[in-house]
Design an enzyme around this catalytic site. Sequence first.
Site, short mmCIF file in Angstrom:
data_model
loop_
_atom_site.label_atom_id
_atom_site.label_comp_id
_atom_site.label_asym_id
_atom_site.label_seq_id
_atom_site.Cartn_x
_atom_site.Cartn_y
_atom_site.Cartn_z
N GLU A 33 0.85 -1.21 0.00
CA GLU A 33 0.00 0.00 0.00
C GLU A 33 0.87 1.24 0.00
O GLU A 33 1.94 1.24 0.60
CB GLU A 33 -0.80 0.03 1.32
CG GLU A 33 -2.16 -0.62 1.26
CD GLU A 33 -3.22 0.34 0.75
OE1 GLU A 33 -2.89 1.29 0.03
OE2 GLU A 33 -4.40 0.10 1.05
N ASP A 34 0.36 2.34 -0.57
CA ASP A 34 1.09 3.61 -0.50
C ASP A 34 0.91 4.26 0.87
O ASP A 34 1.86 4.67 1.52
CB ASP A 34 0.63 4.57 -1.60
CG ASP A 34 -0.88 4.78 -1.66
OD1 ASP A 34 -1.63 4.02 -0.99
OD2 ASP A 34 -1.34 5.70 -2.36
N ASP A 53 -4.32 5.65 6.14
CA ASP A 53 -4.80 6.90 6.74
C ASP A 53 -5.79 6.50 7.84
O ASP A 53 -5.38 6.12 8.94
CB ASP A 53 -5.43 7.73 5.61
CG ASP A 53 -5.78 9.15 6.00
OD1 ASP A 53 -6.29 9.35 7.10
OD2 ASP A 53 -5.58 10.08 5.20
N LYS A 79 -0.36 7.57 8.31
CA LYS A 79 -0.70 8.93 8.74
C LYS A 79 -1.12 8.92 10.21
O LYS A 79 -1.87 8.05 10.64
CB LYS A 79 -1.83 9.47 7.86
CG LYS A 79 -1.93 10.97 7.91
CD LYS A 79 -3.06 11.50 7.05
CE LYS A 79 -2.70 11.64 5.60
NZ LYS A 79 -3.70 12.40 4.85
N PHE A 131 -2.52 16.48 4.03
CA PHE A 131 -2.73 15.80 2.75
C PHE A 131 -1.45 15.88 1.92
O PHE A 131 -0.93 16.96 1.64
CB PHE A 131 -3.91 16.38 1.97
CG PHE A 131 -4.42 15.39 0.96
CD1 PHE A 131 -5.26 14.35 1.36
CD2 PHE A 131 -4.02 15.45 -0.36
CE1 PHE A 131 -5.70 13.39 0.43
CE2 PHE A 131 -4.46 14.50 -1.29
CZ PHE A 131 -5.30 13.48 -0.88
N ASP A 135 -1.96 10.71 -5.12
CA ASP A 135 -2.63 11.71 -5.95
C ASP A 135 -3.60 12.60 -5.17
O ASP A 135 -3.97 12.30 -4.03
CB ASP A 135 -3.45 11.01 -7.04
CG ASP A 135 -4.73 10.38 -6.49
OD1 ASP A 135 -4.65 9.67 -5.46
OD2 ASP A 135 -5.81 10.62 -7.05
N ARG A 165 0.78 12.36 -9.43
CA ARG A 165 1.40 11.04 -9.35
C ARG A 165 2.80 11.07 -9.97
O ARG A 165 3.65 10.25 -9.65
CB ARG A 165 0.54 10.00 -10.08
CG ARG A 165 -0.80 9.73 -9.42
CD ARG A 165 -1.39 8.42 -9.93
NE ARG A 165 -2.82 8.31 -9.72
CZ ARG A 165 -3.39 7.89 -8.60
NH1 ARG A 165 -2.66 7.52 -7.58
NH2 ARG A 165 -4.71 7.81 -8.51
N1 HPA Z 1 -2.62 11.75 0.04
C1 HPA Z 1 -3.04 10.99 -1.01
N2 HPA Z 1 -3.90 9.98 -0.88
C2 HPA Z 1 -4.36 9.71 0.37
C3 HPA Z 1 -3.96 10.45 1.49
C4 HPA Z 1 -3.04 11.54 1.33
O1 HPA Z 1 -2.64 12.26 2.27
N3 HPA Z 1 -4.59 9.90 2.57
C5 HPA Z 1 -5.34 8.87 2.08
N4 HPA Z 1 -5.23 8.74 0.77
MG MG Z 2 -5.64 8.31 -4.14
#
Ligand code: HPA
Ligand code: MG
Length: 228
Positions: free
Chosen positions: A141-142, A145, A173, A194, A201, A207
């Site tokens: 996962e990126d 949150d 986060k 954010f 994105d 991106r």
């Molecule tokens: N940035 C981009 N995508 C996300 C974020 C964020 O801070 N939090 C959850 N999805």
């Molecule tokens: Mg996104």
Amino acid sequence: MAQQGPQKSAIIIPDEPPVLPLESLSYPAHYAPYISNVVIPYGLVLDRIERMAEEISQDLQASCDPEEGLHAICVLKGGFKFFTDLTDRMQSKNCCHKSLKISSHFIRAKSYQNDQSTGSVSIMKLYDLEVLANKTVLVVEDIVDTGHTLSKLIEHLHQYKPKTIKVASLLLKRTPLHNGLFPDYVGFSVPNMFIVGYALDYNENFRDLKHICQISDEGKKKFANKPT
Ligand code: HPA
Ligand code: MG
């Protein structure tokens, strides 16, 4: 998935990150007015991923059948850069003594509109995942949150009856809205702001920015999805 806090080795980016002026780094000029600060420079992202690759390979080699190897799942779209860089490094000779076979899978999860979670997570299965039965699976996962997308994803993957599911997230986060589910491996703990770049994105923009940056108020306005 770990129930306790993030991994000790995660790098903690403080609530007031050091100011790294954009003009001192290389970045696509078209984003200049729309970024307020560089939160994690690209070079540091890559260094941290190299270390994560060593840690994950060492841990998972023991639980993977050598013939089957590891089944890594890229969570699109935000996870594509982390997935590529992590799995590349996990397969490099310098990473670990034994080689690890990695099979790649892709799934799409979406829940954000502008800088807010819509509260409903859509999971799109792009390819057949029946092959995951009885396998060691690593979800890549990126960002985690609130944790809602990850919970839905794990729930979805359980239907394929994998032997183990581990989760690696580049970013975690620090939000009071977090649901208590933590990834097993975390690159950076980031403030409740954010962030965009390195495939993350804001309505499909940023991106292509290499550094992980905070979006500016002007950026939020410029790229906002207007209600239809
Ligand atoms: N940035 C981009 N995508 C996300 C974020 C964020 O801070 N939090 C959850 N999805
Ligand atoms: Mg996104």
